[in-house]
Design a protein around this motif. Structure first.
Motif, PDB file in Angstrom:
ATOM      1  N   ILE A 131       0.849  -1.201   0.000  1.00 62.11           N
ATOM      2  CA  ILE A 131       0.000   0.000   0.000  1.00 62.11           C
ATOM      3  C   ILE A 131       0.877   1.240   0.000  1.00 62.11           C
ATOM      4  N   ASP A 132       0.757   2.014  -1.068  1.00 66.43           N
ATOM      5  CA  ASP A 132       1.535   3.249  -1.187  1.00 66.43           C
ATOM      6  C   ASP A 132       0.959   4.318  -0.274  1.00 66.43           C
ATOM      7  N   SER A 133      -0.362   4.484  -0.300  1.00 65.75           N
ATOM      8  CA  SER A 133      -1.007   5.553   0.457  1.00 65.75           C
ATOM      9  C   SER A 133      -2.502   5.288   0.519  1.00 65.75           C
ATOM     10  N   VAL A 134      -3.153   5.909   1.513  1.00 69.30           N
ATOM     11  CA  VAL A 134      -4.603   5.733   1.697  1.00 69.30           C
ATOM     12  C   VAL A 134      -5.246   7.118   1.730  1.00 69.30           C
ATOM     13  N   PHE A 135      -6.305   7.287   0.930  1.00 74.05           N
ATOM     14  CA  PHE A 135      -7.023   8.567   0.889  1.00 74.05           C
ATOM     15  C   PHE A 135      -8.490   8.325   1.235  1.00 74.05           C
ATOM     16  N   PRO A 136      -9.117   9.262   1.983  1.00 70.54           N
ATOM     17  CA  PRO A 136     -10.565   9.152   2.171  1.00 70.54           C
ATOM     18  C   PRO A 136     -11.277   9.439   0.851  1.00 70.54           C
ATOM     19  N   LEU A 137     -12.477   8.888   0.706  1.00 71.16           N
ATOM     20  CA  LEU A 137     -13.204   9.007  -0.564  1.00 71.16           C
ATOM     21  C   LEU A 137     -13.318  10.450  -1.076  1.00 71.16           C
ATOM     22  N   PRO A 150       4.936   9.621 -10.688  1.00 72.86           N
ATOM     23  CA  PRO A 150       6.046   8.670 -10.651  1.00 72.86           C
ATOM     24  C   PRO A 150       6.461   8.378  -9.205  1.00 72.86           C
ATOM     25  N   GLY A 151       7.006   7.220  -8.978  1.00 72.72           N
ATOM     26  CA  GLY A 151       7.574   6.912  -7.659  1.00 72.72           C
ATOM     27  C   GLY A 151       6.611   6.302  -6.670  1.00 72.72           C
ATOM     28  N   THR A 152       5.379   5.947  -7.108  1.00 75.03           N
ATOM     29  CA  THR A 152       4.504   5.258  -6.160  1.00 75.03           C
ATOM     30  C   THR A 152       5.093   3.877  -5.875  1.00 75.03           C
ATOM     31  N   ARG A 153       4.760   3.382  -4.693  1.00 73.77           N
ATOM     32  CA  ARG A 153       5.231   2.034  -4.330  1.00 73.77           C
ATOM     33  C   ARG A 153       4.038   1.214  -3.914  1.00 73.77           C
TER      34      ARG A 153
END
Ligand code: NAP
Length: 163
Positions: A131-137, A150-153
């Motif tokens: 999981i690169d990141s978590v965002f609320p809806l 670029p650069g997401t993991r």
């Protein structure tokens, strides 16, 4: 089999699923991500920045490509006769008939049954999502921007609801 982009959002699932199904998995990744591909269970990892993958392996039955571009163009050369080249990134190059390699550009369609099966594998710990990141809806716009930067993991997650 060879997986290009084995550390990426698609590639890290492909690496784990192929390993789970018993394939001998060779992954390519840039230097900084080599370690993560080992952790996803690859048997061999090729640093595509410092090594030409063609020179680092014997012909394979299957190339699964998530990168496209130059890596995809160079890939038919490492598929053995009767093998396959599947890309989710770009249309594969033309391949001569004598090579006896089938090549397809695959576009995934949502499939409830397969998603349920994947969720079960995750619950059982057989595969591990990165999981690169978590965002609320409500921040879906920012999440989308992150997903194409670029650069997401791994995967960018949209959280629905409060939990
Ligand atoms: N056809 C479909 O149904 C479908 C579905 C989902 C996604 N896609 C496509 O599949 C591709 C991958 O998606 P994703 O979510 O996995 O993206 P991602 O998380 O950004 O992963 C792509 C990987 O490609 C590698 N890469 C990038 N440039 C490279 C280069 N020049 N040479 C070698 N490796 C390079 C990167 O790894 P390193 O930094 O280690 O090189 C990165 O981990 C995208 O083009 C996406 O649009 C298609």
């Amino acid at each position: 089999m060879l997986i290009h982009g084995a550390s990426g959002g698609v590639g890290h699932f492909a690496t784990q699923l192929a390993r789970w199904r018993g394939a001998h998995v060779i992954g390519t990744a840039s230097s900084a991500k080599v370690e993560s591909v080992w952790r996803f269970g690859a048997h061999e990892v090729i640093d595509h920045v410092n090594t030409r993958f063609e020179e680092a392996l014997d012909p394979v039955d299957l190339v699964f490509d998530t990168v496209g571009g130059e890596l995809l163009k160079r890939s038919p050369a490492v598929v053995r006769k009767g093998g396959r080249l599947v890309s989710v990134a770009n249309e594969p190059p033309e391949i001569s008939a004598e090579a006896k390699v089938s090549a397809v550009y695959f576009v995934v369609e949502p499939n409830r049954g397969q998603l349920v099966e994947l969720a079960r594998l995750v619950d059982r710990g057989e595969i591990r999502p990165a999981i690169d990141s978590v965002f609320p809806l409500p921040d879906a716009r920012a999440a989308f921007a992150r997903s194409i930067s670029p650069g997401t993991r791994g995967k960018v997650v949209l959280r629905v609801g409060d939990e």
